[in-house]
Motif scaffolding. Structure first.
Motif, PDB file in Angstrom:
ATOM      1  N   GLY A 186       2.262   6.531   2.257  1.00 59.92           N
ATOM      2  CA  GLY A 186       2.483   6.550   0.815  1.00 59.92           C
ATOM      3  C   GLY A 186       2.035   7.852   0.174  1.00 59.92           C
ATOM      4  O   GLY A 186       2.757   8.446  -0.641  1.00 59.92           O
ATOM      5  N   PHE A 187       0.836   8.325   0.538  1.00 66.36           N
ATOM      6  CA  PHE A 187       0.362   9.601  -0.004  1.00 66.36           C
ATOM      7  C   PHE A 187       1.250  10.755   0.471  1.00 66.36           C
ATOM      8  O   PHE A 187       1.506  11.710  -0.272  1.00 66.36           O
ATOM      9  CB  PHE A 187      -1.091   9.837   0.398  1.00 66.36           C
ATOM     10  CG  PHE A 187      -2.084   9.086  -0.441  1.00 66.36           C
ATOM     11  CD1 PHE A 187      -2.237   9.374  -1.791  1.00 66.36           C
ATOM     12  CD2 PHE A 187      -2.868   8.079   0.109  1.00 66.36           C
ATOM     13  CE1 PHE A 187      -3.148   8.680  -2.570  1.00 66.36           C
ATOM     14  CE2 PHE A 187      -3.776   7.378  -0.660  1.00 66.36           C
ATOM     15  CZ  PHE A 187      -3.916   7.678  -2.010  1.00 66.36           C
ATOM     16  N   GLY A 195      -0.105   6.942  -6.697  1.00 63.65           N
ATOM     17  CA  GLY A 195      -1.284   7.778  -6.882  1.00 63.65           C
ATOM     18  C   GLY A 195      -1.148   9.157  -6.276  1.00 63.65           C
ATOM     19  O   GLY A 195      -1.735  10.125  -6.775  1.00 63.65           O
ATOM     20  N   GLY A 196      -0.354   9.281  -5.204  1.00 66.89           N
ATOM     21  CA  GLY A 196      -0.234  10.562  -4.527  1.00 66.89           C
ATOM     22  C   GLY A 196       0.552  11.601  -5.305  1.00 66.89           C
ATOM     23  O   GLY A 196       0.287  12.805  -5.177  1.00 66.89           O
ATOM     24  N   PRO A 223       0.799  -1.235   0.000  1.00 60.08           N
ATOM     25  CA  PRO A 223       0.000   0.000   0.000  1.00 60.08           C
ATOM     26  C   PRO A 223       0.828   1.279   0.000  1.00 60.08           C
ATOM     27  O   PRO A 223       0.392   2.303  -0.540  1.00 60.08           O
ATOM     28  CB  PRO A 223      -0.821  -0.125   1.288  1.00 60.08           C
ATOM     29  CG  PRO A 223      -0.947  -1.593   1.514  1.00 60.08           C
ATOM     30  CD  PRO A 223       0.352  -2.160   1.056  1.00 60.08           C
ATOM     31  N   LEU A 270      -1.143   3.662   3.918  1.00 61.39           N
ATOM     32  CA  LEU A 270      -1.696   4.520   2.868  1.00 61.39           C
ATOM     33  C   LEU A 270      -1.366   5.987   3.124  1.00 61.39           C
ATOM     34  O   LEU A 270      -1.006   6.730   2.195  1.00 61.39           O
ATOM     35  CB  LEU A 270      -3.207   4.321   2.783  1.00 61.39           C
ATOM     36  CG  LEU A 270      -3.684   2.974   2.223  1.00 61.39           C
ATOM     37  CD1 LEU A 270      -5.196   2.847   2.363  1.00 61.39           C
ATOM     38  CD2 LEU A 270      -3.271   2.814   0.769  1.00 61.39           C
ATOM     39  N   MET A 271      -1.479   6.413   4.381  1.00 58.59           N
ATOM     40  CA  MET A 271      -1.148   7.794   4.709  1.00 58.59           C
ATOM     41  C   MET A 271       0.325   8.078   4.434  1.00 58.59           C
ATOM     42  O   MET A 271       0.683   9.137   3.890  1.00 58.59           O
ATOM     43  CB  MET A 271      -1.484   8.086   6.177  1.00 58.59           C
ATOM     44  CG  MET A 271      -2.972   8.078   6.483  1.00 58.59           C
ATOM     45  SD  MET A 271      -3.315   8.408   8.236  1.00 58.59           S
ATOM     46  CE  MET A 271      -2.824  10.120   8.351  1.00 58.59           C
ATOM     47  N   ALA A 311       0.080   3.945  -2.865  1.00 59.01           N
ATOM     48  CA  ALA A 311      -0.350   5.296  -2.494  1.00 59.01           C
ATOM     49  C   ALA A 311       0.630   6.336  -3.016  1.00 59.01           C
ATOM     50  O   ALA A 311       0.221   7.440  -3.408  1.00 59.01           O
ATOM     51  CB  ALA A 311      -0.476   5.399  -0.977  1.00 59.01           C
TER      52      ALA A 311
END
Length: 530
Positions: free
Chosen positions: A385-386, A335-336, A328, A382-383, A332
């Motif tokens: 990665g973004f 996409g981030g 993840p 996820l946080m 992320a």
């Protein structure tokens, strides 16, 4: 009417420039993007491959008799070479030509990867890793510098975002397929993707536009040696200080040598017109802030990526499951990065950096609150990665956009040097905290390192927020209809005068060329357009 340009220092009959079809322009930009992103994918895939290869390599006959501290030199020698040469390689790419430096770097990187795959001895393995590090340092800034130099200004931020997202693709590819490669080919198979990709990219380099150097004088070779030595000594002191001992003479000697060599490099660059350090670049507004933010971002991100597998391993997960839990972060980040670019157009890049620091700090806080993996750990991944995507895109864009177009490769090299130095400092500090934690409770070393990452995120976020608050909001005054019509009439008059001036210059130039016996140029004239 169309104006016929005159080329200087060209013998023979005059031929006007032919406009490139739009499809050719798009094709050239596509190749530029492909190579720039492919370089990042290859480097990040190689970095992930090294992390996965070290445990397997320690059981191979060529390294079975070595202690683990020496086996890790497979990673250290590569990391030191990249960090030491990035800034210098970017500077040389701007001075000597970005395409040439890129091609040389790809060739050296590919040869190093081939040596690693085919090696039968430990010295040859280290030599191959060193060659890969030098090649990566050469091709990394040259690739993005070449892309930014060719793209129009309004498309450069998107290119940086795509380039940043590619690092997540490289990590994801090896995390997903690394186990299969090891099962089929052993640890050597982990380096096959980066070797094949480097060879493919090298074959595409002749299609790139030629990038000529900006100066004709010899670059500051002495200052370059000093700068490379300074960064290499600093990386060795930080990365090996935990093994040697922070009060060991080797660690202290490397630290002192780094300080003295860096002072010498700055002094020589100050006097040299083509110095190893581009002093003008660091004076440009926003570039110093970008370098500092990249340093702290590198410290936090390297620690998270280095300690993440250890955190999951201590929770009882096998290597395949560990890779799935870490996926993840890469997804992320992929996409981030483009989302950060789109947000930057609306709220500004400093706000994007603040949001990335907020996400990074939130992810670290969630990991601190959950010492063992739960569903909140996936949310934290996820946080993180973004946050990585936003910080990577934001800091890189601020730095490169602050640079002059002739300094793009130097800017990329300097920013990523700061990021890697931050990573070395962060990992060394995290290793010390794991051995001597400052917190109690489950996994005290991991928790102490996460607190350090949280502090780094708070510092970056606070400075970014202050810069957002200090940026004045400019409102363009709205013109009345009469004022707009008056400005339009004035603009038409200026353009008409400019056209008449160029027509006169062209006619006079053709008369002068005719006097010198040049061919009749009437055949190359285009019909006048009103």
């Amino acid at each position: 009417m169309t104006l016929t340009p005159v080329r200087e220092h060209v013998a023979g009959p005059f031929v006007g420039p032919v406009a490139r079809p739009r499809s050719q322009v798009r094709g050239r930009f596509a190749v530029l993007r492909l190579i720039a992103c492919g370089v990042v994918i290859a480097i990040m895939a190689d970095s992930t491959a090294t992390t996965l290869a070290i445990p397997v390599l320690s059981r191979d006959p060529i390294a079975a008799s070595l202690p683990m501290a020496e086996v890790t030199w497979v990673s250290t020698i590569n990391f030191a070479a990249v960090a030491a040469l990035l800034a210098t390689a970017g500077r040389f790419a701007d001075l000597l030509g970005r395409r040439s430096v890129l091609a040389f770097g790809l060739a050296l990187y590919g040869l190093g990867a081939a040596a690693v795959i085919a090696t039968t001895s430990w010295p040859l393995l280290l030599g191959g890793r060193l060659a890969q590090g030098v090649g990566a340092a050469l091709m990394f800034p040259a690739s993005l510098g070449l892309l930014l130099g060719e793209l129009p200004a309004n498309r450069r931020a998107g290119a940086v975002a795509l380039w940043s997202a590619s690092s997540g693709i490289g990590c994801l590819a090896l995390q997903a397929g690394g186990g299969l490669l090891v099962a089929e080919y052993g640890w050597r198979g982990l380096f096959l993707p980066s070797a094949g990709l480097a060879a493919a990219l090298l074959m595409l380099t002749p299609a790139l536009p030629r990038s000529l150097g900006q100066v004709r004088r010899v670059p500051d070779v002495f200052g370059t040696v000093l700068l490379v030595g300074a960064i290499a000594a600093a990386v060795l002191a930080v990365s090996q200080g935990g093994t040697w001992g922070w009060t060991d003479l080797r660690t202290i000697g490397c630290a002192l040598a780094a300080a003295l060599l860096l002072a010498g490099a700055i002094a020589t660059s100050w006097r040299h017109a083509a110095g190893a350090i581009d002093i003008r670049l660091w004076r440009r507004p926003g570039f110093l802030w970008s370098g500092g933010a990249s340093l702290l971002y590198g410290a936090a991100s390297f620690v998270v990526l280095a300690l993440g597998p250890l955190y999951l391993k201590n929770s009882g997960f096998d290597p395949v499951t560990i890779g799935l839990w870490l996926t993840p972060i890469s997804l992320a980040m992929i996409g981030g990065s483009p989302l950060a670019m789109l947000a930057g157009r609306r709220i500004g890049l400093n706000a994007v950096i603040y949001a990335g620091a907020l996400l990074l700090g939130g992810g670290c806080a969630l990991l601190l609150a959950n010492p063992y993996p739960t569903v909140w750990t996936l949310v934290a991944a996820l946080m993180l990665g973004f946050g990585f995507g936003a910080l990577s895109t934001g800091t890189s864009t601020v730095g490169t956009m602050a640079a002059h177009p002739t300094q793009y490769a130097s800017a990329v090299g300097a920013i990523n040097t700061a990021r890697m130095l931050g990573g070395a400092i962060g990992v060394a500090g995290a290793s010390a905290l794991v051995d001597q934690p400052v917190l109690d409770g489950p996994m005290p070393g991991f928790a102490s390192a996460m607190v350090g990452c949280l502090i780094a995120a708070v510092v970056v976020g606070t400075v970014a927020l202050a810069r957002v608050a200090g940026t004045p909001r400019r409102r363009t005054p709205r013109l009345s209809r009469r004022e707009a019509e008056a400005e339009l009439i004035m603009l038409r008059r200026l353009l008409a005068e400019l056209r008449d001036s160029f027509v006169q210059v062209r006619d006079e130039a053709e008369e002068e060329l005719a006097r010198f016996g040049a061919r009749d140029l009437s055949a190359h004239r285009t019909p006048e357009r009103l």
